[in-house]
Design an enzyme around this catalytic site. Structure first.
Site, mmCIF file in Angstrom:
data_model
loop_
_atom_site.group_PDB
_atom_site.id
_atom_site.type_symbol
_atom_site.label_atom_id
_atom_site.label_comp_id
_atom_site.label_asym_id
_atom_site.label_seq_id
_atom_site.Cartn_x
_atom_site.Cartn_y
_atom_site.Cartn_z
ATOM 1 N N VAL A 84 0.843 -1.192 0.000
ATOM 2 C CA VAL A 84 0.000 0.000 0.000
ATOM 3 C C VAL A 84 0.881 1.246 0.000
ATOM 4 C CG1 VAL A 84 -1.730 1.313 1.310
ATOM 5 C CG2 VAL A 84 -1.860 -1.187 1.203
ATOM 6 N N CYS A 85 0.527 2.198 -0.855
ATOM 7 C CA CYS A 85 1.278 3.446 -0.965
ATOM 8 C C CYS A 85 0.333 4.603 -0.693
ATOM 9 C CB CYS A 85 1.897 3.558 -2.362
ATOM 10 S SG CYS A 85 2.857 5.058 -2.590
#
Length: 181
Positions: free
Chosen positions: A100-101
């Site tokens: 996840v960014c």
């Protein structure tokens, strides 16, 4: 309990981490937050959590049950955890490996590219709850300007109701089939 005593004895930063985990666990049990559940993967490892995220209503992810892992660094809460979806998910802000960014999971301080403000990045006040609320918000409203998955971002911008929607629907179906394995 024995693991916690060992942790406190041998890891200097663990005291705040253990307090934070216990506080969060009590808070989530007392006042559950809609849209996710979280807990330890193994009772002997306080640094690895599993979360189940329910796809938010009125989004393409609605009905999905997405499994992810949060891995906390030894110096939490000074540094952010890493979050990785275990369930396949097609999203501009989740890379093809499931990482996840989002801003609040980025290291604290100045962004060397100048895209994020320091206050948008990790701060020690963030908890599993604030992270999960941000992830649920990300599912509802992707940030196509700063993608981790360029292909998903391109589809989201150019063919949101076609190819992108079909890929997300496939992920939602698969997540429902594998949610409780």
């Amino acid at each position: 309990q024995t693991q916690i005593v060992k942790l406190l004895r041998y890891e200097p930063n663990a005291y705040f981490f253990v307090l934070s985990c216990l506080s969060l666990h009590l808070e989530l049990n007392k006042n559950p937050v809609e849209g996710f559940s979280a807990g330890l993967i193994e009772d002997s490892d306080l640094y690895r959590w599993e979360v189940l995220i329910i796809g938010p209503p009125d989004t393409l992810y609605e009905g999905g049950v997405f499994k992810a892992h949060l891995t906390f660094p030894k110096d939490y809460p000074l540094r952010p955890p890493k979050m990785k979806f275990i369930t396949d998910i097609w999203h501009p802000n989740v890379d093809k490996n499931g990482d996840v960014c989002i801003s609040i999971l980025h290291e604290p301080g100045e962004d060397k590219y100048g895209y994020e403000k320091p206050e948008e990045r990790w701060l020690p006040i963030h908890t599993v709850e604030t992270i999960m609320i941000s992830v649920i918000s990300m599912l509802a409203d992707p940030n196509g300007d700063s993608p981790a998955n360029v292909d998903a971002a391109k589809e989201w911008r150019e063919d949101r109701h076609g190819a992108f929607k079909r890929k997300v629907a496939r992920c939602v179906r698969k997540s429902q089939e594998t949610a409780f394995e």
